[in-house]
Design a protein around this motif. Structure first.
Motif, PDB file in Angstrom:
ATOM      1  N   ALA A 285      53.078 -19.695 -38.150  1.00 38.49           N
ATOM      2  CA  ALA A 285      53.372 -18.797 -39.185  1.00 38.49           C
ATOM      3  C   ALA A 285      54.814 -18.884 -39.717  1.00 38.49           C
ATOM      4  N   GLY A 286      55.805 -18.983 -38.760  1.00 40.02           N
ATOM      5  CA  GLY A 286      57.264 -19.096 -39.324  1.00 40.02           C
ATOM      6  C   GLY A 286      57.545 -20.280 -39.834  1.00 40.02           C
ATOM      7  N   ALA A 287      56.779 -21.621 -39.519  1.00 42.53           N
ATOM      8  CA  ALA A 287      57.026 -22.749 -40.055  1.00 42.53           C
ATOM      9  C   ALA A 287      56.529 -22.773 -41.603  1.00 42.53           C
ATOM     10  N   ALA A 288      55.429 -21.963 -41.822  1.00 37.99           N
ATOM     11  CA  ALA A 288      54.765 -21.906 -43.092  1.00 37.99           C
ATOM     12  C   ALA A 288      55.662 -21.024 -43.995  1.00 37.99           C
ATOM     13  N   ALA A 289      56.324 -19.966 -43.625  1.00 35.95           N
ATOM     14  CA  ALA A 289      57.261 -19.165 -44.327  1.00 35.95           C
ATOM     15  C   ALA A 289      58.632 -19.978 -44.695  1.00 35.95           C
ATOM     16  N   LEU A 290      59.088 -20.904 -43.429  1.00 37.82           N
ATOM     17  CA  LEU A 290      60.130 -21.983 -43.690  1.00 37.82           C
ATOM     18  C   LEU A 290      60.012 -22.703 -45.100  1.00 37.82           C
ATOM     19  N   LEU A 291      58.643 -23.365 -45.027  1.00 39.98           N
ATOM     20  CA  LEU A 291      58.211 -24.088 -45.906  1.00 39.98           C
ATOM     21  C   LEU A 291      58.286 -23.791 -47.194  1.00 39.98           C
ATOM     22  N   LEU A 292      58.025 -22.542 -47.571  1.00 42.60           N
ATOM     23  CA  LEU A 292      57.921 -21.914 -48.765  1.00 42.60           C
ATOM     24  C   LEU A 292      59.426 -21.484 -49.206  1.00 42.60           C
ATOM     25  N   VAL A 307      42.040 -23.357 -49.823  1.00 42.88           N
ATOM     26  CA  VAL A 307      41.782 -24.641 -48.885  1.00 42.88           C
ATOM     27  C   VAL A 307      42.312 -24.090 -47.452  1.00 42.88           C
ATOM     28  N   ALA A 308      43.653 -23.329 -47.444  1.00 43.29           N
ATOM     29  CA  ALA A 308      44.111 -23.071 -46.106  1.00 43.29           C
ATOM     30  C   ALA A 308      43.293 -22.049 -45.575  1.00 43.29           C
ATOM     31  N   ILE A 309      42.611 -21.075 -46.322  1.00 40.11           N
ATOM     32  CA  ILE A 309      41.700 -20.249 -45.822  1.00 40.11           C
ATOM     33  C   ILE A 309      40.623 -20.590 -45.109  1.00 40.11           C
ATOM     34  N   LEU A 310      40.182 -21.591 -45.899  1.00 40.76           N
ATOM     35  CA  LEU A 310      38.793 -22.486 -45.121  1.00 40.76           C
ATOM     36  C   LEU A 310      39.396 -23.116 -43.801  1.00 40.76           C
ATOM     37  N   GLY A 311      40.403 -23.824 -43.978  1.00 40.30           N
ATOM     38  CA  GLY A 311      40.824 -24.477 -42.713  1.00 40.30           C
ATOM     39  C   GLY A 311      41.274 -23.515 -41.543  1.00 40.30           C
ATOM     40  N   GLY A 312      41.851 -22.544 -42.111  1.00 46.64           N
ATOM     41  CA  GLY A 312      42.218 -21.549 -40.940  1.00 46.64           C
ATOM     42  C   GLY A 312      40.928 -20.878 -40.277  1.00 46.64           C
ATOM     43  N   SER A 313      40.031 -20.646 -40.978  1.00 43.15           N
ATOM     44  CA  SER A 313      38.707 -20.134 -40.745  1.00 43.15           C
ATOM     45  C   SER A 313      38.191 -20.920 -39.589  1.00 43.15           C
ATOM     46  N   VAL A 314      38.175 -22.220 -39.853  1.00 44.16           N
ATOM     47  CA  VAL A 314      37.465 -23.093 -39.099  1.00 44.16           C
ATOM     48  C   VAL A 314      38.128 -23.367 -37.548  1.00 44.16           C
ATOM     49  N   ALA A 315      39.634 -22.971 -37.605  1.00 42.51           N
ATOM     50  CA  ALA A 315      40.528 -23.125 -36.652  1.00 42.51           C
ATOM     51  C   ALA A 315      40.155 -21.901 -35.685  1.00 42.51           C
ATOM     52  N   LEU A 337      49.975 -21.586 -39.192  1.00 43.94           N
ATOM     53  CA  LEU A 337      50.557 -22.248 -40.262  1.00 43.94           C
ATOM     54  C   LEU A 337      49.551 -22.042 -41.483  1.00 43.94           C
ATOM     55  N   LEU A 338      48.336 -22.139 -41.305  1.00 44.82           N
ATOM     56  CA  LEU A 338      47.372 -22.148 -42.381  1.00 44.82           C
ATOM     57  C   LEU A 338      47.264 -20.571 -42.905  1.00 44.82           C
ATOM     58  N   ALA A 339      47.228 -19.622 -41.873  1.00 46.44           N
ATOM     59  CA  ALA A 339      47.198 -18.337 -42.340  1.00 46.44           C
ATOM     60  C   ALA A 339      48.298 -17.768 -42.995  1.00 46.44           C
ATOM     61  N   GLY A 340      49.756 -18.366 -42.268  1.00 49.38           N
ATOM     62  CA  GLY A 340      50.926 -18.106 -42.871  1.00 49.38           C
ATOM     63  C   GLY A 340      51.150 -18.460 -44.461  1.00 49.38           C
ATOM     64  N   LEU A 341      50.581 -19.635 -44.464  1.00 46.08           N
ATOM     65  CA  LEU A 341      50.750 -20.408 -46.025  1.00 46.08           C
ATOM     66  C   LEU A 341      49.851 -19.490 -47.016  1.00 46.08           C
ATOM     67  N   SER A 342      48.585 -19.354 -46.562  1.00 53.51           N
ATOM     68  CA  SER A 342      47.607 -18.788 -47.422  1.00 53.51           C
ATOM     69  C   SER A 342      48.176 -17.320 -47.774  1.00 53.51           C
ATOM     70  N   GLY A 343      48.459 -16.502 -46.653  1.00 53.32           N
ATOM     71  CA  GLY A 343      49.024 -15.371 -46.984  1.00 53.32           C
ATOM     72  C   GLY A 343      50.242 -15.082 -47.841  1.00 53.32           C
ATOM     73  N   ALA A 344      51.131 -16.013 -47.758  1.00 48.33           N
ATOM     74  CA  ALA A 344      52.387 -15.872 -48.673  1.00 48.33           C
ATOM     75  C   ALA A 344      51.789 -16.409 -49.969  1.00 48.33           C
ATOM     76  N   LEU A 345      51.143 -17.355 -50.289  1.00 53.77           N
ATOM     77  CA  LEU A 345      50.863 -17.759 -51.558  1.00 53.77           C
ATOM     78  C   LEU A 345      49.761 -16.722 -52.140  1.00 53.77           C
ATOM     79  N   CYS A 346      48.920 -15.931 -51.432  1.00 53.44           N
ATOM     80  CA  CYS A 346      48.421 -14.784 -51.971  1.00 53.44           C
ATOM     81  C   CYS A 346      49.339 -13.658 -52.644  1.00 53.44           C
ATOM     82  N   ALA A 347      50.309 -13.321 -51.554  1.00 49.06           N
ATOM     83  CA  ALA A 347      51.327 -12.330 -51.875  1.00 49.06           C
ATOM     84  C   ALA A 347      52.006 -12.644 -53.080  1.00 49.06           C
ATOM     85  N   ALA A 348      52.302 -14.050 -53.301  1.00 47.42           N
ATOM     86  CA  ALA A 348      53.216 -14.545 -54.546  1.00 47.42           C
ATOM     87  C   ALA A 348      52.461 -14.489 -55.690  1.00 47.42           C
TER      88      ALA A 348
END
Length: 421
Positions: A285-292, A307-315, A337-348
Motif C-alpha cells: 500500500a505504501g508503494a502505491a501511495a509513493l507511485l501516485l 482492474v486493480a480491484i479485480l486483481g486485488g480480489s483474485v489475490a 499494492l492493488l488495494a492501495g492503488l484502487s483506493g487512492a484513485l477512487c478517492a482522487a
C-alpha cells in the motif's frame, strides 16, 4: 483567523499551480498537520487500550475500544453538512482542538486518580463524536488547498502519511506507556494532535466560486443533507463509484482483518508470521501511495481502479490457499499494492468529480460506507470461517470485492473517468 484567498477552482482549471503538490509549502503544511494528528491518534488508541485493560475485564476493555464507532457512524452524515457549511479547514482545526483538550484533560486526571472505565468510555465517545465531523472535513480539505490536477498526488501523500503514522504511532505509544504509564501516553497523544493546529492555521484555502458556497442563513441542515444525497444520486459517476467502494470494502475488510488472524492460526504461522503478512500488505500500500506521489496522475483512472480491484480480489481469494508464510507475504504485497492503488484513485476521483460545495457530504457518505458498513462484515467473516473454513469464505469475500471492479467496468462513465491534467 481569515483564510488567505487563492484562485478559485474554476480559475485553477485554466491555470494550474506552478509547483506540484509535493513541493508546495501550503500542501506540505497540511501534510505535516495531518501526519502529526494521525500519529497522535495511533498513540491515543494504544493508551486507551492499555488503560482500559488495566481498569476492567477484557470484555469491558473491548467495549471501551469499540464504543466510539457508534456516534461516528450515526453522526457522520451530519458531519458532512457541518464541513460544507463552515468550511473544512475550520472544522478540522476545531476538531483537533477538542480532541487535544479532551486527551490532555484525561491525562491530567489520570495523574491524580485511577483510570475509571466510565472516564475512558466517555473519552472514546467524545472521540467518536468529533471524528464524525473530522473525517468528512479531512476528505473535503485537499480540494481546497491545491489544484484539481494535483489531487491524485495529494492522495498518494495522504496514503504515505497514514502508513507512516501506523509505523510510528504504535511504538511511540508503547514506549510512552512503558516510561510513564497511560497518563504519559495520553499526554504524548494530546501534544501530537496539538501540533497540527498551528500548522492548519497557516494553511491557505481556496474560496468557493460565488454562488457555490453554502449560505446557512437561508438553509436548514436537513435540506443541506438532502441536497448532498441528491447530488450523489444524480451524478453519473459518483453514485456508481460509491457503490464500487462499498463492494470493495465489504469484501476486503473481513479477510484482511479477522480472517487473516484465523488463517495464521490454522496454518500455524504464529503471531510473527501474521506480522510479516501485515507488514507486506502495508509495504504494498505504501508503494502505491509513493507511485501516485511521484507521478501525480495516472491516465484512464477509472479503468485502472477497476482492474486493480479485480486483481486485488483474485489475490485476496488466493491468500487462503497459500501454505507458507513466504508465499502469503508475496500475495499480501500484491493485495496491498492493488488495494492501495484502487483506493487512492477512487478517492482522487471523488475529490475531482464532486462539486466543491458538496464535497464534505460526499466524503461523509464514502466514510460511512468504509467505516460504518464494511466493519460489520468482520463478525460475519469470523462466524463463517468457524463454520465453513477459510477457503470458501475468502473466495466469497473476494467475489464481493470483485463485483466492485465489474461494476466499475460496466458503467461507461466511470470506466472512462479521468483525473485532470
Amino acid at each position: 483567523m481569515t483564510a488567505t484567498v487563492l484562485p478559485s477552482p474554476a480559475q485553477d482549471t485554466v491555470r494550474p499551480p506552478a509547483r506540484p503538490a509535493h513541493r508546495d509549502g501550503n500542501v506540505l503544511r497540511w501534510l505535516g498537520a495531518y501526519t502529526s494528528s494521525m500519529i497522535g491518534d495511533n498513540v491515543f488508541y494504544i493508551a486507551l487500550s492499555w488503560a482500559a485493560v488495566h481498569a476492567g475485564t477484557p470484555s469491558q476493555a473491548g467495549l471501551v475500544m469499540s464504543v466510539s464507532a457508534v456516534p461516528r457512524a450515526l453522526l457522520m452524515l451530519g458531519g458532512g453538512v457541518v464541513a460544507d457549511r463552515f468550511g473544512p479547514r475550520k472544522v478540522v482545526i476545531g476538531s483537533d482542538a477538542v480532541r487535544c483538550a479532551a486527551v490532555l484533560t484525561v491525562a491530567a486526571l489520570l495523574l491524580v486518580t485511577g483510570p475509571g472505565l466510565w472516564l475512558l468510555a466517555l473519552l472514546a465517545v467524545v472521540f467518536g463524536i468529533v471524528d464524525a465531523v473530522f473525517m468528512p472535513a479531512v476528505g473535503a480539505l485537499p480540494a481546497r488547498i491545491t489544484g484539481r490536477d494535483q489531487l491524485a498526488r495529494v492522495q498518494g501523500m495522504r496514503g504515505l502519511a497514514i502508513r507512516s503514522a501506523n509505523v510510528l504511532g504504535a511504538p511511540l505509544g508503547g514506549l510512552a506507556v512503558a516510561l510513564g504509564g497511560s497518563a504519559t501516553a495520553f499526554a504524548l497523544a494530546g501534544t501530537l494532535i496539538a501540533v497540527s493546529v498551528p500548522l492548519l492555521i497557516l494553511v491557505r484555502m481556496r474560496e468557493l466560486p460565488p454562488g457555490e458556497a453554502a449560505d446557512p442563513s437561508d438553509r436548514t441542515a436537513w435540506r443541506d443533507l438532502r441536497d448532498g444525497l441528491r447530488h450523489i444520486r444524480g451524478h453519473r459517476v459518483l453514485a456508481p463509484l460509491i457503490a464500487v467502494i462499498a463492494l470493495g470494502d465489504l469484501g476486503f475488510v473481513g479477510p484482511l482483518n479477522v480472517g487473516l488472524t484465523l488463517l495464521a492460526d490454522r496454518r500455524g504461522w504464529g503471531a510473527s508470521g501474521m506480522g510479516w503478512v501485515i507488514a507486506a500488505f502495508g509495504t504494498g500500500a505504501g508503494a502505491a501511495a509513493l507511485l501516485l506521489t511521484l507521478r501525480g496522475r495516472l491516465p484512464r483512472a477509472g479503468t485502472i481502479a477497476a482492474v486493480a480491484i479485480l486483481g486485488g480480489s483474485v489475490a485476496i481469494g488466493s491468500l487462503a490457499f497459500v501454505p507458507t508464510v513466504a508465499g502469503a507475504v508475496g500475495v499480501a504485497l500484491v493485495v496491498g499494492l492493488l488495494a492501495g492503488l484502487s483506493g487512492a484513485l477512487c478517492a482522487a476521483l471523488i475529490q475531482t468529480l464532486s462539486d466543491p460545495a458538496y464535497l464534505g457530504r460526499v466524503s461523509a457518505v464514502a466514510g460511512i460506507v468504509s467505516l460504518g458498513l464494511a466493519p460489520l462484515g468482520m463478525p460475519v467473516t469470523a462466524a463463517a470461517i468457524g463454520r465453513w473454513g477459510t477457503g470458501p469464505v475468502f473466495v466469497t469475500s473476494a467475489a464481493v470485492c470483485g463485483l466492485g471492479g465489474v461494476l466499475a467496468l460496466c458503467v461507461r462513465d466511470l470506466r472512462r473517468a479521468e483525473l485532470p491534467r
